[in-house]
Design an enzyme around this catalytic site. Sequence first.
Site, short mmCIF file in Angstrom:
data_model
loop_
_atom_site.label_atom_id
_atom_site.label_comp_id
_atom_site.label_asym_id
_atom_site.label_seq_id
_atom_site.Cartn_x
_atom_site.Cartn_y
_atom_site.Cartn_z
N THR A 120 -52.14 40.79 80.06
CA THR A 120 -51.84 42.21 79.88
C THR A 120 -52.64 42.79 78.72
O THR A 120 -53.03 42.05 77.80
CB THR A 120 -50.32 42.38 79.59
N ASP A 121 -52.82 44.10 78.73
CA ASP A 121 -53.50 44.74 77.59
C ASP A 121 -52.63 44.71 76.34
O ASP A 121 -53.14 44.92 75.23
CB ASP A 121 -53.91 46.18 77.94
N GLU A 122 -51.32 44.44 76.51
CA GLU A 122 -50.43 44.50 75.35
C GLU A 122 -50.74 43.43 74.30
O GLU A 122 -50.29 43.56 73.16
CB GLU A 122 -48.97 44.34 75.79
N TYR A 147 -42.39 39.80 74.03
CA TYR A 147 -43.08 39.72 75.32
C TYR A 147 -44.59 39.54 75.12
O TYR A 147 -45.20 38.59 75.63
CB TYR A 147 -42.79 40.97 76.16
N LYS A 151 -47.19 36.37 75.90
CA LYS A 151 -48.35 36.51 76.79
C LYS A 151 -49.62 36.10 76.03
O LYS A 151 -50.49 35.43 76.57
CB LYS A 151 -48.49 37.94 77.31
P1 NAD Z 1 -42.03 41.36 87.51
O1 NAD Z 1 -41.03 41.22 86.44
O2 NAD Z 1 -41.89 42.46 88.51
O3 NAD Z 1 -42.14 40.00 88.35
C1 NAD Z 1 -42.14 38.74 87.75
C2 NAD Z 1 -41.86 37.70 88.83
O4 NAD Z 1 -41.94 36.40 88.24
C3 NAD Z 1 -40.47 37.82 89.46
O5 NAD Z 1 -40.56 37.73 90.87
C4 NAD Z 1 -39.70 36.65 88.87
O6 NAD Z 1 -38.69 36.15 89.73
C5 NAD Z 1 -40.82 35.64 88.67
N1 NAD Z 1 -40.50 34.65 87.62
C6 NAD Z 1 -40.02 34.89 86.38
N2 NAD Z 1 -39.83 33.72 85.72
C7 NAD Z 1 -40.23 32.73 86.56
C8 NAD Z 1 -40.28 31.32 86.47
N3 NAD Z 1 -39.89 30.68 85.35
N4 NAD Z 1 -40.74 30.61 87.52
C9 NAD Z 1 -41.13 31.24 88.66
N5 NAD Z 1 -41.09 32.58 88.82
C10 NAD Z 1 -40.64 33.32 87.78
O7 NAD Z 1 -43.42 41.44 86.76
P2 NAD Z 1 -44.78 42.24 87.07
O8 NAD Z 1 -44.68 43.57 86.47
O9 NAD Z 1 -45.14 42.08 88.48
O10 NAD Z 1 -45.77 41.37 86.17
C11 NAD Z 1 -46.35 40.19 86.68
C12 NAD Z 1 -47.45 39.72 85.76
O11 NAD Z 1 -48.39 40.75 85.56
C13 NAD Z 1 -46.93 39.33 84.38
O12 NAD Z 1 -47.62 38.17 83.96
C14 NAD Z 1 -47.28 40.51 83.51
O13 NAD Z 1 -47.51 40.12 82.19
C15 NAD Z 1 -48.57 40.98 84.18
N6 NAD Z 1 -48.89 42.40 84.00
C16 NAD Z 1 -48.07 43.37 84.51
C17 NAD Z 1 -48.39 44.70 84.34
C18 NAD Z 1 -47.50 45.80 84.86
O14 NAD Z 1 -47.71 46.97 84.52
N7 NAD Z 1 -46.51 45.51 85.69
C19 NAD Z 1 -49.56 45.06 83.67
C20 NAD Z 1 -50.38 44.04 83.16
C21 NAD Z 1 -50.03 42.72 83.35
O1 TDX Z 2 -36.70 54.58 79.96
C1 TDX Z 2 -37.79 54.44 79.40
N1 TDX Z 2 -38.28 55.46 78.64
C2 TDX Z 2 -39.48 55.39 78.01
O2 TDX Z 2 -39.89 56.35 77.34
C3 TDX Z 2 -38.59 53.22 79.54
C4 TDX Z 2 -38.08 52.07 80.36
C5 TDX Z 2 -39.81 53.18 78.91
N2 TDX Z 2 -40.25 54.22 78.15
C6 TDX Z 2 -41.60 54.14 77.54
C7 TDX Z 2 -41.95 52.87 76.81
C8 TDX Z 2 -43.45 52.77 77.02
O3 TDX Z 2 -44.13 53.57 76.06
O4 TDX Z 2 -42.52 54.20 78.63
C9 TDX Z 2 -43.67 53.38 78.39
C10 TDX Z 2 -43.79 52.36 79.50
O5 TDX Z 2 -42.72 51.45 79.36
P1 TDX Z 2 -42.55 50.17 80.30
O6 TDX Z 2 -42.50 50.60 81.73
O7 TDX Z 2 -41.43 49.36 79.77
O8 TDX Z 2 -43.96 49.44 80.14
P2 TDX Z 2 -44.73 48.81 78.87
O9 TDX Z 2 -43.81 48.38 77.81
O10 TDX Z 2 -45.83 49.76 78.51
O11 TDX Z 2 -45.35 47.49 79.58
C11 TDX Z 2 -45.84 47.51 80.94
O12 TDX Z 2 -47.25 47.46 80.98
C12 TDX Z 2 -47.86 46.29 80.50
C13 TDX Z 2 -45.29 46.29 81.71
O13 TDX Z 2 -43.86 46.33 81.67
C14 TDX Z 2 -45.79 45.01 81.13
O14 TDX Z 2 -45.35 43.90 81.90
C15 TDX Z 2 -47.30 45.03 81.12
O15 TDX Z 2 -47.78 43.92 80.41
#
Ligand code: NAD
Ligand code: TDX
Length: 331
Positions: A120-122, A147, A151
């Site tokens: 992730t970019d985080e 988190y 990562k």
């Molecule tokens: P999510 O929370 O929607 O899904 C995570 C999945 O992993 C779930 O299906 C969960 O059951 C499974 N999981 C959790 N722990 C596990 C374990 N111990 N063994 C097997 N499965 C397990 O997450 P997401 O938003 O789809 O993110 C997935 C990946 O992408 C993460 O690595 C996250 O860091 C990365 N990522 C997400 C975003 C975003 O905006 N969603 C952006 C950048 C990177």
């Molecule tokens: O109710 C809310 N109100 C609000 O203002 C929630 C849930 C979030 N926020 C803000 C927090 C953040 O600035 O919105 C922004 C986005 O929040 P999230 O959806 O929790 O995402 P973020 O913390 O930015 O992280 C997401 O992008 C990077 C994903 O959850 C991560 O898994 C990924 O690595």
Amino acid sequence: MRLLVTGGAGFTGSNFVRHVVEHTDHDVTVLDKLTYAGNTASLAGLPTGRVRFVQGDIADAEVVGRLTGDADAIVHYAAESHADNSLHDPRPFLDTNIIGTYTLLEAARRHGTRFHHISTDEVYGDLELDDPERFTETAPYNPSSPYSATKAGSDLLVRAWVRSFGVRATISHCSNNYGPYQHVEKFIPRQITNVIRGIRPRLYGAGRNVRDWIHADDHSSAVLTILENGEIGRTYLIGADGERSNKDVVELILSLMGEPVDAYDQVVDRAGHDLRYAIDSTRLRTELGWMPLYGDFEKGLAATIDWYRGHEEWWAPSKDATEAFYSGKGQ
Ligand code: NAD
Ligand code: TDX
């Protein structure tokens, strides 16, 4: 190829599985623990001859070893993914993001399996609102939340396993995804489903924080490009030039849903809240020729709103528990 996709029942992992089925002839085994965030309904309708589902933990060396032996490549999405949860209870983040990734890397090392790590970019921390720079592949690590710290730790394990053990790995760092099948704990689906339920959207603090939005389909196409053509040992940043403040996004959701743009509440801010993320994806575009397809955030957001309106059966079971968690924290 036979792909082992971890976390394939989550938001971005299930999107990638659908993308692979549609655009390649690779077969997929999904390994997913089905935590609160996993949902097999996100994989419904996919051909059972090409997609196999195994419920299991990535930290379980036995199941990971067995499935890795049958795979040509691992695409590692599984994680505890929500920053707010990590502030409340960090332990599962260490178990899954660190120990789980270690367990997969050891299996990839033993079997000589290609490995793509979804980061992730985080991990780069945050930027000032007026900083002309964006994150690049050489930005220093500076994670803020448990988190992002876990990562970052998992990324460093991958790098060490490449250098010391010759594991054939690549890493990608994507910015904030949006689209269908995202858990209602996350910002955009939380606000959309709030409006559907007649609850006011909740903005942390003043909402000045900026996120760099990308459609989940574009994330998936980038990961497939890196898996198939990326250089081993290399890191790629994935982004679609989608910077927007949270306040802008809430107002856009309200206006697309026919509500007054000020019909939201400002609530307690997130501890350690990162101010701004911004991705420079030049390397991915110039070296591997990848381009995002969703140029219009407003159009993509409108389609996402339609999806949540039409799929209440998918998100309703999680909604009450999610809101109860937030209300306990004044959010
Ligand atoms: P999510 O929370 O929607 O899904 C995570 C999945 O992993 C779930 O299906 C969960 O059951 C499974 N999981 C959790 N722990 C596990 C374990 N111990 N063994 C097997 N499965 C397990 O997450 P997401 O938003 O789809 O993110 C997935 C990946 O992408 C993460 O690595 C996250 O860091 C990365 N990522 C997400 C975003 C975003 O905006 N969603 C952006 C950048 C990177
Ligand atoms: O109710 C809310 N109100 C609000 O203002 C929630 C849930 C979030 N926020 C803000 C927090 C953040 O600035 O919105 C922004 C986005 O929040 P999230 O959806 O929790 O995402 P973020 O913390 O930015 O992280 C997401 O992008 C990077 C994903 O959850 C991560 O898994 C990924 O690595």
